[in-house]
Design a protein around this motif. Structure first.
Motif, PDB file in Angstrom:
ATOM      1  N   THR A  52      -3.962  -0.440  -4.648  1.00  0.00           N
ATOM      2  CA  THR A  52      -5.969  -0.504  -5.206  1.00  0.00           C
ATOM      3  C   THR A  52      -5.876  -0.771  -6.325  1.00  0.00           C
ATOM      4  O   THR A  52      -5.263  -0.492  -6.994  1.00  0.00           O
ATOM      5  N   ARG A  53      -7.574  -0.662  -6.280  1.00  0.00           N
ATOM      6  CA  ARG A  53      -7.859  -0.629  -7.697  1.00  0.00           C
ATOM      7  C   ARG A  53      -6.993   0.315  -8.902  1.00  0.00           C
ATOM      8  O   ARG A  53      -6.786   0.724 -10.066  1.00  0.00           O
ATOM      9  N   SER A  54      -7.047   1.248  -8.122  1.00  0.00           N
ATOM     10  CA  SER A  54      -6.718   2.829  -8.070  1.00  0.00           C
ATOM     11  C   SER A  54      -5.316   3.191  -8.728  1.00  0.00           C
ATOM     12  O   SER A  54      -4.516   4.906  -8.781  1.00  0.00           O
ATOM     13  N   GLY A  55      -4.473   2.178  -8.291  1.00  0.00           N
ATOM     14  CA  GLY A  55      -3.207   1.887  -7.666  1.00  0.00           C
ATOM     15  C   GLY A  55      -1.877   3.140  -6.887  1.00  0.00           C
ATOM     16  O   GLY A  55      -0.977   2.690  -6.512  1.00  0.00           O
ATOM     17  N   ALA A  56      -2.632   3.431  -5.448  1.00  0.00           N
ATOM     18  CA  ALA A  56      -2.118   3.567  -4.092  1.00  0.00           C
ATOM     19  C   ALA A  56      -2.087   2.489  -3.756  1.00  0.00           C
ATOM     20  O   ALA A  56      -2.040   0.916  -3.697  1.00  0.00           O
ATOM     21  N   THR A  57      -0.833   2.176  -3.208  1.00  0.00           N
ATOM     22  CA  THR A  57       0.195   1.832  -2.112  1.00  0.00           C
ATOM     23  C   THR A  57       0.727   2.197  -0.569  1.00  0.00           C
ATOM     24  O   THR A  57      -0.014   2.737  -0.490  1.00  0.00           O
ATOM     25  N   ASN A  58       0.348   0.658  -0.305  1.00  0.00           N
ATOM     26  CA  ASN A  58       0.528   1.131   0.987  1.00  0.00           C
ATOM     27  C   ASN A  58       1.532  -0.612   1.793  1.00  0.00           C
ATOM     28  O   ASN A  58       1.952  -1.889   1.040  1.00  0.00           O
ATOM     29  N   TYR A  59       2.816   0.003   2.538  1.00  0.00           N
ATOM     30  CA  TYR A  59       3.578  -0.855   2.667  1.00  0.00           C
ATOM     31  C   TYR A  59       3.135  -1.230   4.568  1.00  0.00           C
ATOM     32  O   TYR A  59       3.071  -0.423   4.846  1.00  0.00           O
ATOM     33  N   ALA A  60       3.752  -2.278   4.806  1.00  0.00           N
ATOM     34  CA  ALA A  60       4.360  -2.326   6.043  1.00  0.00           C
ATOM     35  C   ALA A  60       5.908  -1.883   6.625  1.00  0.00           C
ATOM     36  O   ALA A  60       6.746  -1.563   5.665  1.00  0.00           O
TER      37      ALA A  60
END
Length: 112
Positions: A52-60
């Motif tokens: 995200t623009r704030s640097g949060a991440t999400n992965y499969a």
């Protein structure tokens, strides 16, 4: 007009690593969520990783612990570090802005 250009794909043996890059132009990069997606032959496109623009991440689930997404706003670039590659990671990898704009993709092939 927003444009995305991916690079870094190639042929690698199982267990190897690659780093994909995606350079964006025509957008205020730091204000956008960015993502990497992939599509294998005969399969639907799937999300690999999002930042995200704030640097949060999400992965499969299939890539957790092996892939890392990051961004460098000063260079309008998002990266995907891929380690411990498996043959099932073989696909064309696409970069996207908010799932609205897509690059042409870069091909990753992992041999067993």
């Amino acid at each position: 007009q927003v444009q995305l250009v991916e690079s870094g794909g190639g042929l690698v043996q199982a267990g190897g690593s690659l780093r994909l890059s995606c350079v964006a132009s025509g957008t205020i990069f730091r204000d956008n969520d960015m993502g990497w997606y992939r599509q294998a032959p005969g399969k639907q496109r799937e999300m690999v990783a999002i930042i995200t623009r704030s640097g949060a991440t999400n992965y499969a689930d299939s890539v957790k612990g092996r892939f890392t997404i990051s961004r460098e706003n000063a260079k309008n670039t998002v990266y995907l570090q891929m380690n411990s590659l498996k043959p099932e990671d073989t696909a064309r990898y696409y970069c996207s802005v908010e799932e609205l704009v897509w690059g042409q993709g870069t091909l990753v092939a992992v041999s067993s």
